[in-house]
Design an enzyme around this catalytic site. Structure first.
Site, PDB file in Angstrom:
ATOM      1  N   PHE A 158       8.226   9.223  34.920  1.00 18.77           N
ATOM      2  CA  PHE A 158       9.393   8.410  34.592  1.00 18.77           C
ATOM      3  C   PHE A 158       8.937   6.956  34.545  1.00 18.77           C
ATOM      4  O   PHE A 158       8.401   6.437  35.524  1.00 18.77           O
ATOM      5  CB  PHE A 158      10.514   8.605  35.607  1.00 18.77           C
ATOM      6  CG  PHE A 158      11.801   7.980  35.144  1.00 18.77           C
ATOM      7  CD1 PHE A 158      12.703   8.698  34.370  1.00 18.77           C
ATOM      8  CD2 PHE A 158      12.094   6.653  35.451  1.00 18.77           C
ATOM      9  CE1 PHE A 158      13.873   8.113  33.908  1.00 18.77           C
ATOM     10  CE2 PHE A 158      13.275   6.063  34.994  1.00 18.77           C
ATOM     11  CZ  PHE A 158      14.159   6.797  34.226  1.00 18.77           C
ATOM     12  N   GLU A 205      13.446   4.726  18.654  1.00 21.33           N
ATOM     13  CA  GLU A 205      13.749   5.189  20.013  1.00 21.33           C
ATOM     14  C   GLU A 205      12.778   4.556  20.987  1.00 21.33           C
ATOM     15  O   GLU A 205      11.639   4.257  20.625  1.00 21.33           O
ATOM     16  CB  GLU A 205      13.568   6.716  20.072  1.00 21.33           C
ATOM     17  CG  GLU A 205      14.858   7.513  20.014  1.00 21.33           C
ATOM     18  CD  GLU A 205      15.598   7.578  21.344  1.00 21.33           C
ATOM     19  OE1 GLU A 205      15.487   6.645  22.164  1.00 21.33           O
ATOM     20  OE2 GLU A 205      16.308   8.581  21.555  1.00 21.33           O
ATOM     21  N   ASP A 206      13.213   4.422  22.233  1.00 24.03           N
ATOM     22  CA  ASP A 206      12.278   3.952  23.255  1.00 24.03           C
ATOM     23  C   ASP A 206      11.342   5.080  23.674  1.00 24.03           C
ATOM     24  O   ASP A 206      10.133   4.891  23.778  1.00 24.03           O
ATOM     25  CB  ASP A 206      13.023   3.366  24.465  1.00 24.03           C
ATOM     26  CG  ASP A 206      14.077   4.299  25.060  1.00 24.03           C
ATOM     27  OD1 ASP A 206      14.338   5.394  24.505  1.00 24.03           O
ATOM     28  OD2 ASP A 206      14.659   3.930  26.102  1.00 24.03           O
ATOM     29  N   ASP A 260      11.863  12.432  25.197  1.00 24.28           N
ATOM     30  CA  ASP A 260      11.651  13.203  26.414  1.00 24.28           C
ATOM     31  C   ASP A 260      11.930  14.674  26.089  1.00 24.28           C
ATOM     32  O   ASP A 260      11.081  15.340  25.505  1.00 24.28           O
ATOM     33  CB  ASP A 260      12.576  12.611  27.493  1.00 24.28           C
ATOM     34  CG  ASP A 260      12.349  13.175  28.869  1.00 24.28           C
ATOM     35  OD1 ASP A 260      11.189  13.440  29.219  1.00 24.28           O
ATOM     36  OD2 ASP A 260      13.335  13.350  29.613  1.00 24.28           O
ATOM     37  N   ARG A 310      14.265  -3.446  32.591  1.00 27.27           N
ATOM     38  CA  ARG A 310      14.114  -3.534  31.130  1.00 27.27           C
ATOM     39  C   ARG A 310      13.293  -4.752  30.714  1.00 27.27           C
ATOM     40  O   ARG A 310      12.645  -4.753  29.672  1.00 27.27           O
ATOM     41  CB  ARG A 310      15.484  -3.626  30.452  1.00 27.27           C
ATOM     42  CG  ARG A 310      16.365  -2.389  30.614  1.00 27.27           C
ATOM     43  CD  ARG A 310      17.568  -2.497  29.678  1.00 27.27           C
ATOM     44  NE  ARG A 310      18.641  -1.586  30.032  1.00 27.27           N
ATOM     45  CZ  ARG A 310      18.686  -0.299  29.670  1.00 27.27           C
ATOM     46  NH1 ARG A 310      17.706   0.219  28.948  1.00 27.27           N
ATOM     47  NH2 ARG A 310      19.694   0.455  30.035  1.00 27.27           N
TER      48      ARG A 310
HETATM   49  P1  5GP Z   1      15.849  13.041  25.756  1.00 29.04           P
HETATM   50  O1  5GP Z   1      17.172  13.276  25.114  1.00 29.04           O
HETATM   51  O2  5GP Z   1      14.679  13.053  24.806  1.00 29.04           O
HETATM   52  O3  5GP Z   1      15.617  13.948  26.936  1.00 29.04           O
HETATM   53  O4  5GP Z   1      15.914  11.645  26.451  1.00 29.04           O
HETATM   54  C1  5GP Z   1      15.909  10.514  25.757  1.00 29.04           C
HETATM   55  C2  5GP Z   1      16.461   9.376  26.590  1.00 29.04           C
HETATM   56  O5  5GP Z   1      16.311   9.594  28.024  1.00 29.04           O
HETATM   57  C3  5GP Z   1      15.653   8.148  26.267  1.00 29.04           C
HETATM   58  O6  5GP Z   1      16.174   7.461  25.159  1.00 29.04           O
HETATM   59  C4  5GP Z   1      15.758   7.385  27.562  1.00 29.04           C
HETATM   60  O7  5GP Z   1      16.945   6.636  27.554  1.00 29.04           O
HETATM   61  C5  5GP Z   1      15.852   8.434  28.656  1.00 29.04           C
HETATM   62  N1  5GP Z   1      14.525   8.673  29.254  1.00 29.04           N
HETATM   63  C6  5GP Z   1      13.737   9.766  29.120  1.00 29.04           C
HETATM   64  N2  5GP Z   1      12.585   9.618  29.788  1.00 29.04           N
HETATM   65  C7  5GP Z   1      12.634   8.396  30.356  1.00 29.04           C
HETATM   66  C8  5GP Z   1      11.711   7.640  31.176  1.00 29.04           C
HETATM   67  O8  5GP Z   1      10.597   8.054  31.523  1.00 29.04           O
HETATM   68  N3  5GP Z   1      12.139   6.410  31.549  1.00 29.04           N
HETATM   69  C9  5GP Z   1      13.345   5.887  31.199  1.00 29.04           C
HETATM   70  N4  5GP Z   1      13.645   4.675  31.633  1.00 29.04           N
HETATM   71  N5  5GP Z   1      14.228   6.556  30.424  1.00 29.04           N
HETATM   72  C10 5GP Z   1      13.863   7.793  30.016  1.00 29.04           C
HETATM   73 MG    MG Z   2      18.415   5.482  28.341  1.00 30.32          MG
END
Ligand code: 5GP
Ligand code: MG
Length: 173
Positions: A149, A96-97, A100, A162
């Site tokens: 963010f 995963e990147d 969150d 990106r």
């Molecule tokens: P989650 O389901 O954990 O809330 O969110 C995961 C996805 O939300 C990540 O894979 C990413 O695509 C997006 N995301 C969450 N935080 C960030 C952030 O700080 N920057 C960016 N660009 N994407 C985020």
């Molecule tokens: Mg995303």
């Protein structure tokens, strides 16, 4: 897109940490073959760097997860799964990147579990534990960051940013 004055995580630190993660993964999976399941789109640069430093046999697959979010709450998560050979009985490491709320990763792990891998683990470049809504802990974490963010190194803001080599805080002001 307005960015912080300095990167939050520089390219040099990322490269150093990716090398450490690759060494850890290679040690942990010694004698086994690992399937990296890369979460698109954000994980593609991390995956490209990591895979070139992993020394155990590795294959690469991709998954796309989209959450349709309403005004209030997170909606259901839809998957697009590109898998040629299946993962049953294989050692699967999800890349995963960023973690969150944890909802996306949790849904992906649940989904993959149903395909009966021998082992299933999670590696994330970035972790924002302060934002967590579901109990999920990654097996490998690149950097733990505060609640910002961020963009760069695969992560986007509205598909922009990106390509940036460093990770930057998006200036919402
Ligand atoms: P989650 O389901 O954990 O809330 O969110 C995961 C996805 O939300 C990540 O894979 C990413 O695509 C997006 N995301 C969450 N935080 C960030 C952030 O700080 N920057 C960016 N660009 N994407 C985020
Ligand atoms: Mg995303």
């Amino acid at each position: 897109m307005k960015l912080s004055r300095e990167p939050l995580v520089t390219s040099a630190r990322i490269q150093g940490r990716v090398a450490e993660l690759a060494a850890e993964v290679s040690r942990d999976y010694a004698g086994r073959e690992v399937i990296l399941v890369v979460v698109l789109k954000g994980g593609f640069i991390f995956a490209a760097d990591l895979v070139r430093r992993i020394t155990v046999p590795v294959s690469v697959d991709f998954i796309r997860a989209r959450s349709y979010r309403g005004q209030e709450s997170a909606g259901p998560i839809e998957f697009q799964w590109v898998c040629e050979d299946g993962i049953a009985g294989k050692h699967v490491l999800v890349l995963e990147d960023i973690l969150d709320t944890g909802r996306t990763a949790a849904a992906i792990l649940d989904y993959l579990k149903r395909h009966k891998p021998a082992t299933l683990a999670l590696c994330t470049l970035l972790d924002k534990p302060a934002r967590r809504e579901v109990a999920i802990v990654a097996d490998y974490v690149g950097f733990t960051i505060d609640n910002h963010f961020v963009v760069g190194y695969g992560l986007d803001y509205d598909q922009q940013g990106r390509e940036l080599p460093d990770v930057w805080i998006l200036d919402m002001a």
